[in-house]
Design a protein around this motif. Structure first.
Motif, PDB file in Angstrom:
ATOM      1  N   UNK A  27       0.833  -1.209   0.000  1.00  0.00           N
ATOM      2  CA  UNK A  27       0.000   0.000   0.000  1.00  0.00           C
ATOM      3  C   UNK A  27       0.869   1.260   0.000  1.00  0.00           C
ATOM      4  N   UNK A  28       1.974   1.228   0.755  1.00  0.00           N
ATOM      5  CA  UNK A  28       2.842   2.402   0.874  1.00  0.00           C
ATOM      6  C   UNK A  28       3.752   2.585  -0.342  1.00  0.00           C
ATOM      7  N   UNK A  29       4.046   1.509  -1.055  1.00  0.00           N
ATOM      8  CA  UNK A  29       5.062   1.553  -2.120  1.00  0.00           C
ATOM      9  C   UNK A  29       4.724   2.571  -3.209  1.00  0.00           C
ATOM     10  N   UNK A  30       3.458   2.606  -3.639  1.00  0.00           N
ATOM     11  CA  UNK A  30       3.072   3.523  -4.708  1.00  0.00           C
ATOM     12  C   UNK A  30       3.258   4.983  -4.350  1.00  0.00           C
ATOM     13  N   UNK A  31       2.632   5.450  -3.231  1.00  0.00           N
ATOM     14  CA  UNK A  31       2.828   6.848  -2.836  1.00  0.00           C
ATOM     15  C   UNK A  31       4.284   7.205  -2.557  1.00  0.00           C
ATOM     16  N   UNK A  32       5.011   6.305  -1.912  1.00  0.00           N
ATOM     17  CA  UNK A  32       6.419   6.573  -1.623  1.00  0.00           C
ATOM     18  C   UNK A  32       7.216   6.769  -2.911  1.00  0.00           C
ATOM     19  N   UNK A  60      10.998  -0.789   5.162  1.00  0.00           N
ATOM     20  CA  UNK A  60      10.837   0.476   4.427  1.00  0.00           C
ATOM     21  C   UNK A  60      12.025   0.773   3.518  1.00  0.00           C
ATOM     22  N   UNK A  61      13.292   0.727   4.044  1.00  0.00           N
ATOM     23  CA  UNK A  61      14.415   1.004   3.130  1.00  0.00           C
ATOM     24  C   UNK A  61      14.529   0.001   1.988  1.00  0.00           C
ATOM     25  N   UNK A  62      14.158  -1.255   2.230  1.00  0.00           N
ATOM     26  CA  UNK A  62      14.186  -2.263   1.165  1.00  0.00           C
ATOM     27  C   UNK A  62      13.222  -1.864   0.049  1.00  0.00           C
ATOM     28  N   UNK A  63      12.030  -1.414   0.450  1.00  0.00           N
ATOM     29  CA  UNK A  63      11.028  -0.992  -0.524  1.00  0.00           C
ATOM     30  C   UNK A  63      11.468   0.262  -1.268  1.00  0.00           C
ATOM     31  N   UNK A  64      12.073   1.207  -0.532  1.00  0.00           N
ATOM     32  CA  UNK A  64      12.547   2.457  -1.139  1.00  0.00           C
ATOM     33  C   UNK A  64      13.499   2.168  -2.292  1.00  0.00           C
ATOM     34  N   UNK A  65      14.480   1.301  -2.061  1.00  0.00           N
ATOM     35  CA  UNK A  65      15.515   1.081  -3.068  1.00  0.00           C
ATOM     36  C   UNK A  65      15.098   0.100  -4.148  1.00  0.00           C
ATOM     37  N   UNK A  66      14.089  -0.698  -3.851  1.00  0.00           N
ATOM     38  CA  UNK A  66      13.580  -1.596  -4.890  1.00  0.00           C
ATOM     39  C   UNK A  66      12.934  -0.816  -6.021  1.00  0.00           C
ATOM     40  N   UNK A  67      12.371   0.356  -5.690  1.00  0.00           N
ATOM     41  CA  UNK A  67      11.668   1.148  -6.696  1.00  0.00           C
ATOM     42  C   UNK A  67      12.395   2.446  -7.039  1.00  0.00           C
ATOM     43  N   UNK A  68      13.613   2.620  -6.549  1.00  0.00           N
ATOM     44  CA  UNK A  68      14.321   3.891  -6.749  1.00  0.00           C
ATOM     45  C   UNK A  68      14.876   4.025  -8.169  1.00  0.00           C
ATOM     46  N   UNK A  69      14.575   5.166  -8.797  1.00  0.00           N
ATOM     47  CA  UNK A  69      15.203   5.524 -10.069  1.00  0.00           C
ATOM     48  C   UNK A  69      15.769   6.937  -9.959  1.00  0.00           C
ATOM     49  N   UNK A  76       3.704  13.791 -14.963  1.00  0.00           N
ATOM     50  CA  UNK A  76       2.854  12.834 -15.681  1.00  0.00           C
ATOM     51  C   UNK A  76       3.634  11.555 -15.992  1.00  0.00           C
ATOM     52  N   UNK A  77       4.864  11.702 -16.473  1.00  0.00           N
ATOM     53  CA  UNK A  77       5.691  10.537 -16.807  1.00  0.00           C
ATOM     54  C   UNK A  77       6.047   9.761 -15.546  1.00  0.00           C
ATOM     55  N   UNK A  78       6.389  10.479 -14.467  1.00  0.00           N
ATOM     56  CA  UNK A  78       6.743   9.818 -13.204  1.00  0.00           C
ATOM     57  C   UNK A  78       5.558   9.042 -12.637  1.00  0.00           C
ATOM     58  N   UNK A  79       4.357   9.579 -12.788  1.00  0.00           N
ATOM     59  CA  UNK A  79       3.174   8.892 -12.285  1.00  0.00           C
ATOM     60  C   UNK A  79       2.956   7.578 -13.035  1.00  0.00           C
ATOM     61  N   UNK A  80       3.094   7.602 -14.342  1.00  0.00           N
ATOM     62  CA  UNK A  80       2.903   6.371 -15.129  1.00  0.00           C
ATOM     63  C   UNK A  80       4.034   5.376 -14.878  1.00  0.00           C
ATOM     64  N   UNK A  81       5.239   5.894 -14.658  1.00  0.00           N
ATOM     65  CA  UNK A  81       6.359   5.010 -14.312  1.00  0.00           C
ATOM     66  C   UNK A  81       6.073   4.281 -13.005  1.00  0.00           C
ATOM     67  N   UNK A  82       5.565   5.025 -12.021  1.00  0.00           N
ATOM     68  CA  UNK A  82       5.263   4.435 -10.714  1.00  0.00           C
ATOM     69  C   UNK A  82       4.187   3.369 -10.827  1.00  0.00           C
ATOM     70  N   UNK A  83       3.156   3.646 -11.629  1.00  0.00           N
ATOM     71  CA  UNK A  83       2.085   2.659 -11.831  1.00  0.00           C
ATOM     72  C   UNK A  83       2.644   1.389 -12.481  1.00  0.00           C
ATOM     73  N   UNK A  84       3.504   1.565 -13.469  1.00  0.00           N
ATOM     74  CA  UNK A  84       4.105   0.418 -14.156  1.00  0.00           C
ATOM     75  C   UNK A  84       4.980  -0.387 -13.188  1.00  0.00           C
ATOM     76  N   UNK A  85       5.786   0.312 -12.389  1.00  0.00           N
ATOM     77  CA  UNK A  85       6.652  -0.370 -11.420  1.00  0.00           C
ATOM     78  C   UNK A  85       5.830  -1.160 -10.406  1.00  0.00           C
ATOM     79  N   UNK A  86       4.835  -0.487  -9.818  1.00  0.00           N
ATOM     80  CA  UNK A  86       4.025  -1.134  -8.790  1.00  0.00           C
ATOM     81  C   UNK A  86       3.300  -2.345  -9.372  1.00  0.00           C
ATOM     82  N   UNK A  87       2.758  -2.200 -10.573  1.00  0.00           N
ATOM     83  CA  UNK A  87       1.988  -3.283 -11.187  1.00  0.00           C
ATOM     84  C   UNK A  87       2.842  -4.525 -11.417  1.00  0.00           C
ATOM     85  N   UNK A  88       3.969  -4.364 -12.099  1.00  0.00           N
ATOM     86  CA  UNK A  88       4.780  -5.520 -12.472  1.00  0.00           C
ATOM     87  C   UNK A  88       5.575  -6.075 -11.287  1.00  0.00           C
TER      88      UNK A  88
END
Length: 418
Positions: free
Chosen positions: A59-64, A210-219, A244-256
């Motif tokens: 739940x937190x991964x997307x907003x973070x 939390x730090x594991x999640x942060x770096x798993x999705x960090x770009x 706009x691009x960052x939002x779609x990137x986040x959705x793609x990351x969270x989904x896959x």
């Protein structure tokens, strides 16, 4: 307001709302930067805390992910100079001395990861040649030199070639992740959903996740170059387009990525996740051993190779830009000369590390972690209260949310190291 101004605003809004191939290319580049080889350990590191810990982090991964990278992009775009890179922005907002120290820390947080990817890429290809193809191990000096040179050559070829390379890499990576996640569905088990957990232990586990999640999705390493590209492409509309691009990137990351994490975690028991953690193997290696699946065994090195390659390119962007920025402030050489010297230095350093194959690189990665968390989460939020052009974000709930998550990530990393 004049008719020409109204027309210009309408054109600008249409330009932002319209999605282009340029936007898709950068979305894939950011996705590829985030999805490194660490994704193969992510299900174990997050899933070991139990089902409810996994749900909360999901739940937190997307907003973070979105809010932190949006904050960093806003920070880079807040400079009064249109051509400012990350080193210029921190110097402008925090002064010369503090700015140069932050720039040095930023470079030193990214560069060790490049060394790790150089070693990982060499080891992955060597293992594939020996175990999957049945050939003798190639000469390590030659193999590592060819691989590192090939990766850097892509970056030297220019932005168009780099973005095209990301497209060729990321589509198969996303397809394989989705395919493997679906393949594991028949092995799913009902998770332990009881709430009879020790609150103190649960909170501690969640804190360290939390730090594991942060770096798993960090770009974060690619954000400065990304915002520059949007400023060149969209001018004054760079900020809304970047978001706009960052939002779609986040959705793609969270989904896959989360689908992959859930599929792996639901295919293993808590005891098996603990055993995999103790063995220090990737989730694919453990699943292959448990299920005796040649399909998973074959996919392991392919995913690792694609993930390392894509993340290497993204991190090279950040390291190259920050090193050039620091050198330009110390040397009177031309920009072209500085860029060439910096690339030669990084090539030799990454090649040298790939040849030596040192185990100390894991420690270097851990040490770079707190700095990335501070730069991605804390520094842009501190700038909100310090920089006049960012003051409109001071009352936003997202500002305080990211400051809280950043503080937890930094303290969690420091605690895990101690």
């Amino acid at each position: 307001m004049s008719i020409s101004q109204i027309t210009q605003e309408a054109i600008s809004e249409q330009q932002v709302s319209r999605w282009t191939k340029h936007d898709t290319s950068w979305m894939l580049s950011l996705f590829g930067t985030a999805v490194g080889a660490g994704i193969l350990f992510l299900p174990i590191n997050i899933g070991i805390g139990g089902f409810w810990s996994l749900i909360i982090m999901a739940v937190l991964a997307g907003p973070m992910t979105f809010l932190a990278h949006r904050g960093l992009a806003r920070f880079v775009l807040s400079s009064s100079r249109r051509d400012a890179d990350f080193t210029d922005v921190v110097e402008e907002h925090f002064g010369k001395s503090a700015g140069r120290m932050i720039s040095m820390l930023y470079f030193l947080s990214i560069f060790p990861i490049l060394l790790i990817y150089g070693v990982g890429l060499t080891n992955t290809v060597d293992s594939f040649v020996v175990n999957q193809m049945g050939w003798e191990s190639p000469n390590r000096v030659l193999l590592s030199g060819v691989l590192v040179f090939g990766m850097i050559s892509i970056m030297m070829a220019g932005e168009k070639v780099m973005l095209r390379s990301f497209e060729l890499i990321v589509y198969p990576l996303a397809a394989i992740l989705a395919g493997l996640s679906l393949y594991l569905i028949p092995n799913w088990q009902m998770p332990h959903m009881a709430m009879d957990v020790d609150l103190g232990q649960f909170t501690h586990t969640l804190w360290l996740a939390i730090p594991v999640t942060v770096f798993a999705f960090s770009h974060a390493a690619a954000i400065s170059s990304f915002t520059h590209a949007q400023r060149r492409q969209y001018g004054d509309q760079a900020q809304p387009k970047s978001e706009q691009i960052l939002k779609r990137t986040s959705v793609m990351l969270i989904s896959f990525v989360l689908f992959f994490v859930f599929s792996c975690v639901l295919s293993l028991t808590p005891e098996q996740l603990t055993e995999a953690k103790m063995q220090n193997v990737s989730v694919l290696s453990y699943l292959a051993n448990v299920n005796d699946s040649p399909f998973i065994v074959a996919l392991g090195p392919i995913i690792a190779f694609i993930a390392i390659t894509s993340s290497f390119l993204g991190h090279f962007l950040g390291a190259r830009e920050s090193l050039n920025g620091m050198m330009q402030k110390q040397l009177s050489w031309s920009a072209g000369t500085i860029d060439k010297v910096g690339i030669v230095f990084m090539f030799l350093a990454i090649w040298g590390a790939s040849i030596m194959n040192p185990s100390i690189l894991g420690m270097m990665e851990a040490l770079s972690g707190p700095v990335i968390a501070m730069i991605l989460f804390l520094m842009p939020m501190i700038a909100v209260f310090k920089v006049e052009s960012l003051k409109r974000y001071r009352g936003n709930a997202s500002t305080y949310f990211i400051m809280l998550m950043g503080s937890l990530a930094v303290t969690g990393l420091l605690f895990s190291m101690i």
